[in-house]
Design a protein around this motif. Sequence first.
Motif, PDB file in Angstrom:
ATOM      1  N   UNK A 109     -17.105   3.866  14.727  1.00 26.88           N
ATOM      2  CA  UNK A 109     -16.296   4.041  13.523  1.00 26.88           C
ATOM      3  C   UNK A 109     -16.607   2.918  12.551  1.00 26.88           C
ATOM      4  N   UNK A 110     -16.990   3.277  11.336  1.00 29.51           N
ATOM      5  CA  UNK A 110     -17.257   2.277  10.301  1.00 29.51           C
ATOM      6  C   UNK A 110     -16.431   2.548   9.037  1.00 29.51           C
ATOM      7  N   UNK A 111     -15.414   3.397   9.153  1.00 28.51           N
ATOM      8  CA  UNK A 111     -14.588   3.719   7.995  1.00 28.51           C
ATOM      9  C   UNK A 111     -13.112   3.598   8.314  1.00 28.51           C
ATOM     10  N   UNK A 112     -12.292   4.017   7.354  1.00 26.47           N
ATOM     11  CA  UNK A 112     -10.843   3.926   7.529  1.00 26.47           C
ATOM     12  C   UNK A 112     -10.185   4.849   6.503  1.00 26.47           C
ATOM     13  N   UNK A 113      -8.950   5.245   6.784  1.00 28.40           N
ATOM     14  CA  UNK A 113      -8.172   6.012   5.818  1.00 28.40           C
ATOM     15  C   UNK A 113      -7.521   5.007   4.864  1.00 28.40           C
ATOM     16  N   UNK A 114      -8.188   4.755   3.751  1.00 26.56           N
ATOM     17  CA  UNK A 114      -7.752   3.690   2.839  1.00 26.56           C
ATOM     18  C   UNK A 114      -6.371   3.956   2.265  1.00 26.56           C
ATOM     19  N   UNK A 115      -6.044   5.208   1.997  1.00 25.68           N
ATOM     20  CA  UNK A 115      -4.747   5.507   1.388  1.00 25.68           C
ATOM     21  C   UNK A 115      -3.594   5.121   2.305  1.00 25.68           C
ATOM     22  N   UNK A 116      -3.841   5.064   3.608  1.00 27.32           N
ATOM     23  CA  UNK A 116      -2.811   4.669   4.574  1.00 27.32           C
ATOM     24  C   UNK A 116      -2.883   3.174   4.862  1.00 27.32           C
ATOM     25  N   UNK A 117      -4.057   2.686   5.210  1.00 28.75           N
ATOM     26  CA  UNK A 117      -4.184   1.305   5.686  1.00 28.75           C
ATOM     27  C   UNK A 117      -4.065   0.287   4.561  1.00 28.75           C
ATOM     28  N   UNK A 118      -4.539   0.589   3.358  1.00 32.35           N
ATOM     29  CA  UNK A 118      -4.395  -0.371   2.255  1.00 32.35           C
ATOM     30  C   UNK A 118      -2.926  -0.617   1.943  1.00 32.35           C
ATOM     31  N   UNK A 119      -2.154   0.447   1.912  1.00 35.29           N
ATOM     32  CA  UNK A 119      -0.719   0.327   1.649  1.00 35.29           C
ATOM     33  C   UNK A 119      -0.031  -0.444   2.773  1.00 35.29           C
ATOM     34  N   UNK A 120      -0.395  -0.124   4.002  1.00 34.13           N
ATOM     35  CA  UNK A 120       0.191  -0.793   5.165  1.00 34.13           C
ATOM     36  C   UNK A 120      -0.143  -2.281   5.154  1.00 34.13           C
ATOM     37  N   UNK A 121      -1.403  -2.596   4.929  1.00 32.45           N
ATOM     38  CA  UNK A 121      -1.842  -3.989   4.943  1.00 32.45           C
ATOM     39  C   UNK A 121      -1.176  -4.799   3.829  1.00 32.45           C
ATOM     40  N   UNK A 122      -1.111  -4.243   2.627  1.00 31.10           N
ATOM     41  CA  UNK A 122      -0.493  -4.973   1.512  1.00 31.10           C
ATOM     42  C   UNK A 122       0.983  -5.215   1.779  1.00 31.10           C
ATOM     43  N   UNK A 123       1.670  -4.253   2.390  1.00 35.16           N
ATOM     44  CA  UNK A 123       3.093  -4.426   2.716  1.00 35.16           C
ATOM     45  C   UNK A 123       3.277  -5.503   3.782  1.00 35.16           C
ATOM     46  N   UNK A 124       2.363  -5.550   4.747  1.00 33.67           N
ATOM     47  CA  UNK A 124       2.431  -6.585   5.778  1.00 33.67           C
ATOM     48  C   UNK A 124       2.253  -7.971   5.156  1.00 33.67           C
ATOM     49  N   UNK A 125       1.326  -8.097   4.245  1.00 30.42           N
ATOM     50  CA  UNK A 125       1.089  -9.382   3.586  1.00 30.42           C
ATOM     51  C   UNK A 125       2.305  -9.787   2.751  1.00 30.42           C
ATOM     52  N   UNK A 126       2.913  -8.835   2.058  1.00 35.16           N
ATOM     53  CA  UNK A 126       4.130  -9.135   1.301  1.00 35.16           C
ATOM     54  C   UNK A 126       5.232  -9.644   2.221  1.00 35.16           C
ATOM     55  N   UNK A 127       5.363  -8.990   3.389  1.00 35.47           N
ATOM     56  CA  UNK A 127       6.367  -9.414   4.367  1.00 35.47           C
ATOM     57  C   UNK A 127       6.100 -10.847   4.826  1.00 35.47           C
ATOM     58  N   UNK A 128       4.832 -11.163   5.141  1.00 38.68           N
ATOM     59  CA  UNK A 128       4.488 -12.508   5.603  1.00 38.68           C
ATOM     60  C   UNK A 128       4.744 -13.550   4.521  1.00 38.68           C
ATOM     61  N   UNK A 251      11.649  -5.738  12.699  1.00 34.46           N
ATOM     62  CA  UNK A 251      11.995  -6.137  11.337  1.00 34.46           C
ATOM     63  C   UNK A 251      11.017  -5.529  10.330  1.00 34.46           C
ATOM     64  N   UNK A 252       9.728  -5.630  10.623  1.00 27.83           N
ATOM     65  CA  UNK A 252       8.740  -5.061   9.699  1.00 27.83           C
ATOM     66  C   UNK A 252       8.764  -3.537   9.741  1.00 27.83           C
ATOM     67  N   UNK A 253       9.013  -2.962  10.921  1.00 28.15           N
ATOM     68  CA  UNK A 253       9.118  -1.496  11.036  1.00 28.15           C
ATOM     69  C   UNK A 253      10.204  -0.971  10.092  1.00 28.15           C
ATOM     70  N   UNK A 254      11.355  -1.584  10.121  1.00 28.76           N
ATOM     71  CA  UNK A 254      12.449  -1.129   9.262  1.00 28.76           C
ATOM     72  C   UNK A 254      12.121  -1.304   7.787  1.00 28.76           C
ATOM     73  N   UNK A 255      11.354  -2.315   7.490  1.00 27.55           N
ATOM     74  CA  UNK A 255      10.990  -2.585   6.100  1.00 27.55           C
ATOM     75  C   UNK A 255       9.950  -1.586   5.598  1.00 27.55           C
ATOM     76  N   UNK A 256       8.956  -1.285   6.444  1.00 29.16           N
ATOM     77  CA  UNK A 256       7.840  -0.459   5.958  1.00 29.16           C
ATOM     78  C   UNK A 256       7.902   0.996   6.440  1.00 29.16           C
ATOM     79  N   UNK A 257       7.866   1.206   7.761  1.00 27.11           N
ATOM     80  CA  UNK A 257       7.723   2.547   8.320  1.00 27.11           C
ATOM     81  C   UNK A 257       8.909   3.424   7.971  1.00 27.11           C
ATOM     82  N   UNK A 258      10.121   2.907   8.185  1.00 28.06           N
ATOM     83  CA  UNK A 258      11.298   3.747   7.983  1.00 28.06           C
ATOM     84  C   UNK A 258      11.500   4.127   6.515  1.00 28.06           C
ATOM     85  N   UNK A 259      10.881   3.390   5.609  1.00 26.86           N
ATOM     86  CA  UNK A 259      11.006   3.728   4.190  1.00 26.86           C
ATOM     87  C   UNK A 259      10.019   4.807   3.770  1.00 26.86           C
TER      88      UNK A 259
END
Length: 428
Positions: A109-128, A251-259
């Motif tokens: 695998x050399x790719x990724x679903x950017x529409x999912x992972x970019x949003x997820x990654x940016x939200x994780x960084x905001x949380x940190x 804590x992060x699950x409630x912030x990102x996934x549940x929304x």
Amino acid sequence: MNNLIINWWRSQQFKFSLKRGEIHRAVQLLQEIQKSGARFSWLEKLFRDKLQLERYSQEYKRQTETLSQQLTEKSKQKDNFILMPDEEFIKYIYKVFNLIQHDEYKLQSTGIDERIFDDFESSLVEYLKEEFSKIPENKLFIKLEDALEDINNLKVGQDPDYRFSLTPHVYFMKYFLDNVYCIYLAWFLIYQDALLPSKINILDIAAGPGTVAYGLALFLQSSSGFFHIPQMHISYYSLEKQDAFQFRGLQFWRRYIESRLTTVNAYFRFVTTDIFNWKNKSNNLPKDFFDFIVISHCFFTDPAKRVEANNTCKQIFATSLKNSGYVLLILQDKKLFQIYDIHQVENQEQEKNVVQKFLGELGLELVWYKYLTSTGSRKSLPSGEFGKFARDKLPKQLYMSPILQQYFGQKHQLHYTLDDYVILAKKS
């Protein structure tokens, strides 16, 4: 004349057997009378008809029981509805992840679903960033350095102490995204084989912050627009020694996934315990309950620890996994071969033997396994060569790289990478 006497004698014995309640003997005599060709008396006809009615009644009862069982199974199947693979969605995943099946076991695998992972990654960084903003800067760098030194023990095959307050945060920064990426693909492979139910009970052993649940949630997000997902219900049990990991993960699950997920009803239960003290906690898990028991990136190279952990896991598999359930094991390629002091090479037979030996120690039977790799090779590339390959071919961690540069002085760009074995097994 002799036949008449014999027939008369059988009929008399038949009457006496009925009077004495010797039904088995009466049945034998009736069969003998029938074989002789003699006519049945009215009593014998009546008894014959009674036996036939009893047989019909028993047959009807058996058919009713069979139909009832079939209806029950159908009801269970409905309650545990399997997500049937959607051809267009599978094509989409193969395309965006650039999946290439090199041989029966090796999947690149050399790719990724950017529409999912970019949003997820940016939200994780905001949380940190929000978490770090709560700590004075002079203390923050010290806390981060302590946590980094602790968690870097993973690189040398040692178990971190996890005693620092920011160890979960450093795990989020260094390992979490790659592990979610891997587990996302593991759930995809399970879905592709029509093994993923909409009502699913998961036990995650050494769960960390719940990486297994995150991988499944992101995978389900990717399916949006391809097919209708029935109401999902996920019962997720986290078995983890460190309550700080469990807390930060939730804590992060409630912030990102549940929304973002409206079709997933996720129930979390946390069992905070050391697997080596499991015997004292054995009543904390339900029996014959889990559809999947997952162990991801938590295996011991030390022989004594491995034997002890394996014995505990075998007990959990035996008591808590459904007979129809699966065990999902994910571990890094180097760790798998290091356990048996074997050098990994391009040899499928050697690889399969190692996997079978690994499962044998856990009392499990192989369903299938895949070696997930970014490079397409079972042999490690030299660091310089891999760096160029990553820059040219692999998806970037656009949002995480800057904060690693900010807090740890990391020079190079981070990429999503894979070098893991995904093994699906069942109880032997």
